[in-house]
Design an enzyme around this catalytic site. Structure first.
Site, mmCIF file in Angstrom:
data_model
loop_
_atom_site.group_PDB
_atom_site.id
_atom_site.type_symbol
_atom_site.label_atom_id
_atom_site.label_comp_id
_atom_site.label_asym_id
_atom_site.label_seq_id
_atom_site.Cartn_x
_atom_site.Cartn_y
_atom_site.Cartn_z
ATOM 1 N N TYR A 104 0.826 -1.194 0.000
ATOM 2 C CA TYR A 104 0.000 0.000 0.000
ATOM 3 C C TYR A 104 0.871 1.258 0.000
ATOM 4 C CZ TYR A 104 -3.548 3.408 0.827
ATOM 5 O OH TYR A 104 -4.358 4.494 0.682
ATOM 6 N N GLY A 118 -8.211 4.633 -3.396
ATOM 7 C CA GLY A 118 -7.489 4.922 -2.176
ATOM 8 C C GLY A 118 -8.340 4.537 -0.996
ATOM 9 N N CYS A 119 -7.745 4.542 0.182
ATOM 10 C CA CYS A 119 -8.450 4.065 1.371
ATOM 11 C C CYS A 119 -8.794 5.228 2.302
ATOM 12 C CB CYS A 119 -7.597 3.073 2.146
ATOM 13 S SG CYS A 119 -7.201 1.622 1.181
ATOM 14 N N THR A 120 -9.713 4.950 3.221
ATOM 15 C CA THR A 120 -10.108 5.916 4.238
ATOM 16 C C THR A 120 -9.987 5.260 5.603
ATOM 17 O OG1 THR A 120 -11.714 6.850 2.695
ATOM 18 C CG2 THR A 120 -11.988 7.409 5.011
ATOM 19 N N ASN A 136 -11.477 1.287 5.535
ATOM 20 C CA ASN A 136 -11.900 0.530 4.362
ATOM 21 C C ASN A 136 -10.673 0.280 3.510
ATOM 22 O OD1 ASN A 136 -11.360 2.855 2.955
ATOM 23 N ND2 ASN A 136 -13.278 2.870 1.835
#
Ligand SMILES: *[C@@H]1O[C@H](CO)[C@@H](O)[C@H](O)[C@H]1NC(C)=O
Ligand SMILES: *[C@@H]1O[C@H](CO)[C@@H](O)[C@H](O)[C@H]1NC(C)=O
Length: 162
Positions: A104, A118-120, A136
């Site tokens: 990542y 992209g992630c949160t 997530n």
């Protein structure tokens, strides 16, 4: 107080899914700390690795894993030793274990071009001091990630650290 480590919060629609709970003893040598977690999840680990590898173009994979293996030497010693232990217990090559752990970080810097995703993350603390970490992961392997989500209490000197 417990740390709640959710490797994934995706798809928690099924109310009866309960992540297994583990204690990771930080007094153990780093390369032993994750043995139980690996052994009890050994059947899903190769599936996750195969799925995660799909995020790396196959033509660069022959160079990615040796590079990742070498990059492992730049990690803090404890972390490097933990990854070596995970490699030994899981049978995954060390280069893949290091590479997938930093996947990542490698892809996120340019994710608009590589992944378009992209992630949160959300971190919060309730009134009783419990810390929740929700994240997530915008990967297309949600069932797998859900299956490998675990709780971890990190223990030192027989006490859960917080
Ligand atoms: C996740 O676990 C459930 C229950 O053990 C199983 O039926 C399902 O096939 C697993 N999914 C994946 C993608 O491994
Ligand atoms: C470990 O725990 C014991 C018993 O609670 C305590 O006496 C000892 O001082 C602790 N050691 C360290 C290094 O914190």
């Amino acid at each position: 107080m417990n740390y709640l480590l959710l490797l994934s919060l995706i798809g928690f629609t099924s109310a009866d899914f309960k992540p297994r709970k583990y204690r990771v003893n930080l007094d153990l040598p780093p390369d032993q700390r994750w043995n139980q977690v690996i052994r009890e999840n050994i059947e899903v680990i190769p599936l996750i690795a195969e799925e995660a590898k799909k995020y790396i173009p196959s033509f660069i994979q022959p160079v990615v894993w040796p590079i990742a293996r070498a990059l492992g030497n730049l990690l803090p010693k404890d972390i490097h030793e933990e990854l070596k232990g995970i490699s030994r217990e899981s049978g995954l090559p060390l280069g893949e274990v290091v590479g997938l752990n930093i996947l990542y970080d490698i892809t996120a810097f340019d994710r608009k071009h590589i992944l378009y995703e992209g992630c949160t993350s959300i971190v919060l603390q309730d009134k009783r001091g419990n810390i929740f970490h929700g994240r997530n992961l915008d990967y297309e392997m949600q069932d797998l990630l859900k299956n490998m989500t675990i709780y971890v209490d990190f223990v030192k000197n027989n006490t859960v650290i917080n």
